[in-house]
Design a protein around this motif. Sequence first.
Motif, PDB file in Angstrom:
ATOM      1  N   PRO A   1      -4.339  -1.243  -7.685  1.00  0.00           N
ATOM      2  CA  PRO A   1      -3.528  -0.315  -8.479  1.00  0.00           C
ATOM      3  C   PRO A   1      -2.219   0.011  -7.749  1.00  0.00           C
ATOM      4  CG  PRO A   1      -5.766   0.528  -8.188  1.00  0.00           C
ATOM      5  CD  PRO A   1      -5.669  -0.708  -7.368  1.00  0.00           C
ATOM      6  N   LEU A   2      -1.158   0.104  -8.498  1.00  0.00           N
ATOM      7  CA  LEU A   2       0.180   0.237  -7.928  1.00  0.00           C
ATOM      8  C   LEU A   2       0.291   1.411  -6.961  1.00  0.00           C
ATOM      9  CD1 LEU A   2       3.112  -0.856  -7.943  1.00  0.00           C
ATOM     10  CD2 LEU A   2       3.596   0.903  -9.656  1.00  0.00           C
ATOM     11  N   ASN A   3       0.621   1.092  -5.727  1.00  0.00           N
ATOM     12  CA  ASN A   3       0.895   2.059  -4.667  1.00  0.00           C
ATOM     13  C   ASN A   3      -0.295   2.913  -4.239  1.00  0.00           C
ATOM     14  OD1 ASN A   3       3.579   1.289  -4.380  1.00  0.00           O
ATOM     15  ND2 ASN A   3       4.291   2.733  -5.939  1.00  0.00           N
ATOM     16  N   VAL A   4      -1.459   2.765  -4.898  1.00  0.00           N
ATOM     17  CA  VAL A   4      -2.588   3.619  -4.552  1.00  0.00           C
ATOM     18  C   VAL A   4      -3.175   3.147  -3.219  1.00  0.00           C
ATOM     19  CG1 VAL A   4      -4.876   4.450  -5.228  1.00  0.00           C
ATOM     20  CG2 VAL A   4      -3.098   4.102  -6.959  1.00  0.00           C
TER      21      VAL A   4
ATOM     22  N   TYR B   1      10.086   8.299  -2.291  1.00  0.00           N
ATOM     23  CA  TYR B   1       8.628   8.460  -2.351  1.00  0.00           C
ATOM     24  C   TYR B   1       8.087   7.794  -3.612  1.00  0.00           C
ATOM     25  CZ  TYR B   1       9.921  12.018   1.043  1.00  0.00           C
ATOM     26  OH  TYR B   1      10.452  12.656   2.124  1.00  0.00           O
ATOM     27  N   PRO B   2       7.748   6.516  -3.546  1.00  0.00           N
ATOM     28  CA  PRO B   2       7.266   5.815  -4.747  1.00  0.00           C
ATOM     29  C   PRO B   2       5.975   6.440  -5.268  1.00  0.00           C
ATOM     30  CG  PRO B   2       7.832   4.256  -2.988  1.00  0.00           C
ATOM     31  CD  PRO B   2       7.840   5.625  -2.379  1.00  0.00           C
TER      32      PRO B   2
ATOM     33  N   LYS C   1       4.459   0.538   0.446  1.00  0.00           N
ATOM     34  CA  LYS C   1       5.087   1.105  -0.760  1.00  0.00           C
ATOM     35  C   LYS C   1       6.555   0.705  -0.833  1.00  0.00           C
ATOM     36  CE  LYS C   1       2.121   5.113  -1.388  1.00  0.00           C
ATOM     37  NZ  LYS C   1       1.972   6.549  -1.245  1.00  0.00           N
ATOM     38  N   LYS C   2       7.230   0.755   0.305  1.00  0.00           N
ATOM     39  CA  LYS C   2       8.660   0.410   0.329  1.00  0.00           C
ATOM     40  C   LYS C   2       8.864  -1.067  -0.011  1.00  0.00           C
ATOM     41  CE  LYS C   2      10.033   4.518   1.280  1.00  0.00           C
ATOM     42  NZ  LYS C   2      10.775   4.992   2.432  1.00  0.00           N
TER      43      LYS C   2
ATOM     44  N   SER D   1      13.099   3.900   5.914  1.00  0.00           N
ATOM     45  CA  SER D   1      12.120   4.728   6.641  1.00  0.00           C
ATOM     46  C   SER D   1      10.724   4.205   6.375  1.00  0.00           C
ATOM     47  CB  SER D   1      12.186   6.204   6.246  1.00  0.00           C
ATOM     48  OG  SER D   1      13.344   6.483   5.549  1.00  0.00           O
ATOM     49  N   GLY D   2       9.988   4.024   7.438  1.00  0.00           N
ATOM     50  CA  GLY D   2       8.622   3.542   7.292  1.00  0.00           C
ATOM     51  C   GLY D   2       8.481   2.033   7.347  1.00  0.00           C
TER      52      GLY D   2
END
Lengths: 490, 250
Positions: free
Chosen positions: B143-146, B88-89, B153-154, B176-177
């Motif tokens: 913004p990172l991962n927002v 979960y980043p 994200k992966k 996953s994902g």
Amino acid sequence: MPAVQETIDQVKAIDVSEYKYGFITDVEMEKPAKGLTEATVRYISARKNEPAWMLDWRLDAFRRWKTMTEPTWARVSYPEIDFQDIYYYAAPKMNGAPKSLDEVDPAILDAYKKLGIPLREQEILAGVEPQNRVAVDAVFDSVSVVTTFRAELAKAGVIFCSISDALQEHPELVRKYIGTVVPVTDNYYATLNSAVFTDGSFVFIPKGVRCPMELSTYFRINEKNTGQFERTLIIAEEGSYVSYLEGCTAPQRDENQLHAAVVELITMDNAEIKYSTVQNWYPGDANGKGGIYNFVTKRGDCRGKNSKISWTQVETGSAITWKYPSCILRGDGSRGEFYSIAVSNGMQQVDSGTKMIHLGKNTTSRIISKGISAGRSQNTYRGLVSAHRKATNARNFTNCDSLLIGNQCGAHTVPYIESKTSTATFEHEATTSKISEDQLFYCMQRGLSAEDATALIVNGFVKDVLQQLPMEFAVEAQKLISISLEGSVG
Amino acid sequence: MLDIRNLHVKIADEDKQILNGLTLKVHRGEVAAIMGPNGSGKSTLSYVIAGKPDYEVTDGEVLLDGVNILEMAPDARAAAGLFLAFQYPMEIPGVATMTFLKAAMNAQRKQRGQAELTTPDFIKRVNKAAELLGIPKDMLRRPLNVGFSGGEKKRMEILQMTLLEPKMSIMDETDSGLDIDALKIVAEGVNARRDPAHAFLVITHYQRLLDYIKPDTVHVMSRGQIVKTGGAELALELEANGYRDYQSAA
Ligand SMILES: Nc1ncnc2c1ncn2[C@@H]1O[C@H](COP(=O)(O)OP(=O)(O)OP(=O)(O)O)[C@@H](O)[C@H]1O
Ligand SMILES: [Mg+2]
């Protein structure tokens, strides 16, 4: 948890040595006796050779102040201030006002140089592109020692000088506007300031003029046991524009010092004032010993139609901050903005925010407040947004975010909203977050140190406010914020 | 390259034991897979290797190229060449992805005593890696991962892995994902760096990823221990039979 324990230990170990502006300048000063009586007020007025009406105004303020009591509603606590134990005037000794820089004590010029504020125009001209030039009014304790680029600004019709000079050269302008935004009896500290204000800046931008450079005032408290009571007055006539910045620092001293300023801004039709503050008064040591009490009244009056006043503040210093830069949106279609970053660490106490008073039709306001608390500090946002009966279609957007670092600090949000018209739209958002251990760990897994990771996350948090500052100052402010938070994480 | 010996781990604040004497080796050039039921401790293992503070190691050691890394801070482990692609980043509001990447790359270079990257060099590297992973440029300014989707994200984790050039990469359910195309791209990224200088520990629930990255070794984890080790065929067997044969082993 090990990391948290480490954080707590680090915070406990915060040292004031982080404060980079704590040096003392050795200058021979002229001071009347400590304490405040009618004679003190008369002395200050006489030293400045003020017109009689100014002295009467001061004396009136002094009489009223004696009947008032200190406000207690703010979320701050401090021992009672002994107003008789303060010097109300301290000026470097010289014969009359300095006519040129050569007459200013070199120690003072040196002090400003150390602070990164060169005062010799030639030096400024050498290093800076014309469009990036900044004119500076340097206020040292109770007096303005020099104002740069006055002549060049005068060519554009802009008056930029100390308020003392303005009282000599443009008394009618001062008389017309002083006290019209912050009335003499507005509040305890504003009234005190009205009685004993010593210096500050005066800015007048005539009709249709866009001020050709940034203006700034740099306040330095140097003397021991001395209060600084500055008074700033900025008037932007129809269709004019000015961007103004103030900076403040003080030596590291064990006793608390009082700084009670009043700033009044006035914009006429279609005029705009952008007022930025980078406040870095000495915050006191890790145990809360020493530091500045920053009790300030700042208010802007959007008197004209479609005029605009914008306050941007980066507050990292002071033992106690009590300050609510506000806008009275009187002119139809006028706009007020408040962008704030308030950082508290160690034992600092911040109670700050803004008031947006919507009086005119179609007035708009925007409030973005970012509070960052670390150490054992307390950080409160206090805001009021109100719309009068006639303020149809008033709109406000408020966003208050708080970020906590560690678990011994506090963040509080106290928003007041009052609307007397059903057509007003007020939106309010507030969040409180902690820099999570998970975020820190994620950044550290990518190679960032705990300190760099915190700085990065904090910078992200305050970004939308930093963007409001003039470019050069944004970089300074960013550095200042990370210095203020040094040692706050493990 | 990675040598985990008899690792015992509990939650720092509680008395909850999660890893119970886990032993595992990943050799240079090896791609090892870990499979195991939910809650068996796979993510915990990856966090402990990377140095997350919430856990307490009560016994055992973790060696990276012969050096015990358990006493090192997470950033020092990263600089030593360890990378964890998170299950979960984290989101970092207000910090542009580009800014974050540059800060991370330069921080590691600094710890290793290397000079900072010049901006053109940095941008060249990022653009190249982003293109390979199908990450659009405008995403790098956000913004990172927002607000990134799960798959985005992966991909961003893999972008960071590519740019930071770790020798030991741990990928916690990176598959996953991910959509099929992204899965192939990720697999290509891993396969391209399958050489004696690199090693991978891939945590997954699905055979699908292992079709693309053929693991050298497959470990089955249950209740905080490795209960079975085999070759790539072990994953197929798990796919067919599930974990029931291993649930009681620990
Ligand atoms: N900080 C924590 N506090 C309490 N329990 C925890 C904590 N971290 C992990 N656990 C517990 O430890 C066990 C192992 O969790 P972990 O996340 O390592 O499992 P996993 O094998 O990665 O599972 P999944 O396949 O679902 O990702 C779980 O029972 C989990 O609830
Ligand atoms: Mg997991």
